[in-house]
Design a protein around this motif. Sequence first.
Motif, PDB file in Angstrom:
ATOM      1  N   ARG A 125      -2.346  -0.001   8.552  1.00  0.00           N
ATOM      2  CA  ARG A 125      -1.765   0.502   7.261  1.00  0.00           C
ATOM      3  C   ARG A 125      -3.082   1.299   6.229  1.00  0.00           C
ATOM      4  NH1 ARG A 125       2.952   0.503   8.717  1.00  0.00           N
ATOM      5  NH2 ARG A 125       3.398   0.919   6.532  1.00  0.00           N
ATOM      6  N   ALA A 126      -4.178   1.601   6.892  1.00  0.00           N
ATOM      7  CA  ALA A 126      -5.144   2.195   6.002  1.00  0.00           C
ATOM      8  C   ALA A 126      -4.756   3.713   5.634  1.00  0.00           C
ATOM      9  CB  ALA A 126      -6.596   2.088   6.743  1.00  0.00           C
ATOM     10  N   GLU A 127      -4.078   4.100   6.413  1.00  0.00           N
ATOM     11  CA  GLU A 127      -3.608   5.646   6.462  1.00  0.00           C
ATOM     12  C   GLU A 127      -2.447   5.744   5.574  1.00  0.00           C
ATOM     13  OE1 GLU A 127      -5.416   8.751   9.225  1.00  0.00           O
ATOM     14  OE2 GLU A 127      -5.386   6.914  10.440  1.00  0.00           O
ATOM     15  N   ILE A 128      -1.841   4.700   5.235  1.00  0.00           N
ATOM     16  CA  ILE A 128      -0.435   4.750   4.769  1.00  0.00           C
ATOM     17  C   ILE A 128      -0.040   4.188   3.653  1.00  0.00           C
ATOM     18  CG2 ILE A 128       1.978   4.160   5.534  1.00  0.00           C
ATOM     19  CD1 ILE A 128       1.048   3.816   8.567  1.00  0.00           C
ATOM     20  N   ASP A 129      -0.112   2.737   3.409  1.00  0.00           N
ATOM     21  CA  ASP A 129      -0.137   2.119   2.161  1.00  0.00           C
ATOM     22  C   ASP A 129      -0.552   1.021   1.924  1.00  0.00           C
ATOM     23  OD1 ASP A 129       1.115   0.664   4.247  1.00  0.00           O
ATOM     24  OD2 ASP A 129       3.223   0.682   3.558  1.00  0.00           O
ATOM     25  N   LEU A 130      -1.928   1.017   2.691  1.00  0.00           N
ATOM     26  CA  LEU A 130      -2.952  -0.069   2.391  1.00  0.00           C
ATOM     27  C   LEU A 130      -3.249  -0.369   0.980  1.00  0.00           C
ATOM     28  CD1 LEU A 130      -4.249  -2.594   3.573  1.00  0.00           C
ATOM     29  CD2 LEU A 130      -6.217  -1.099   4.010  1.00  0.00           C
TER      30      LEU A 130
END
Length: 313
Positions: A269-274
Motif C-alpha cells: 500500500r506504500a504507493e497507493i493509500d498507506l
Amino acid sequence: MATLIAPSNHSPQADAEALQKAFKGFGTDEKTVIVILGHRNVYQRQQIRKAYEEIFQEDLIKRLESELKGDFERAVYRWMLEPADRDAVLANVALKSGKNYHIIVEISSVLSPEELLAVRRAYLNRYKRSLEEDVASHTSGHLRQLLVGLVTSYRYTGNEINARLAQSEAEILHEAVKEKKGSQEEAVRILSTRSKTQLIATFNRYREIHATSITKKLLDEASDDFQKALYTAIRVINDHVKYYEKVVRDAVKRLGTDEDALTRVIVSRAEIDLKIISEAYYKRNSVLLEHAVAKETSGDYKHFLLTLLGKED
C-alpha cells in the motif's frame, strides 16, 4: 495517498552501479540498498532491475536474495516485484500454508477487475497453473466456492445501485450469515458477483434493517474457514482502509510481531493509500504508525519499513 517519497528524475544505470558497489567487499552496505530502493516507485524499480541485468548480466532480485536476510530480505524481495507478480507470490504462499486463506480473499476483494486479472496472469506465468486451479485444489465445500468465485470475479465498476436488490439481498445475507442458516451458495453468489457499490448498499441496508453491522455476529469460537473468509470479504469490500488498519494493529500488538502481515500492508500500500491507512491507525490508537513500527521492529528491516512510510531519508 501514498507515503513513498521518490525522485521525479533518477538514473537507473547509476542506481544499478551503486547497488553493485554496495554488494562488494566484506558485507553488504544495507543502508545504500534502503536509500535507493526505498525511494523508487514501481516503474523506477523495474528500470533499475533492467539496467542491472544489462550491465552486470545478473538478476538484481536474485542478487538481493543472496545478499540480504530475514524479514529485511523478504520485504525488499516483495517490494521489488511488480504488484501483480507480488500478489501472485503472496497468494501462492498463502495457499501452501494451508491456513492463510484471508490473504486470497484480501487480494481478490481489494483489487479492481483489471488488477485481479493481471494477478491471475502473473500467477499462471510464474507457476504454470491457474490461481483458481490451485485455490480449488487446496480447499473444499463452501470455502472453495467462495474463494474460486472471488478470484475469478470480474465485477462491474459503475456507481449504479439497485435499492430493491439491496433490500432483498440484505435479507438473504441475514439468513446465510448472521443466523448461519439458509443458502450459503446464495451468500457466495452475492459476494462474488455484485459490484462493490451495490454490495456496500446491501451492507448499509442490512445495518438499517437490523440495527447492527453485517459482520457484528458473524465470527465466534465456532466459526469455520468459510465464515472467516466471508467476514474478511465483507470487511475489505465495505472499507478496505479500516480492514488494513486492523491488520496492522493486530500485527504490532500481538506477543511477537506478525512481520508477514506488517510487511504485506506496508509494501503493497506504500504507493497507493498507506498515508490514509496511517491516519486511520492514529485515529484508532492515538499512536503514530511509524512509532509503532519503530517500537516493534529492528535493524535494517525497521529502517526499510520506515523509509516506505516516508519517515526516513
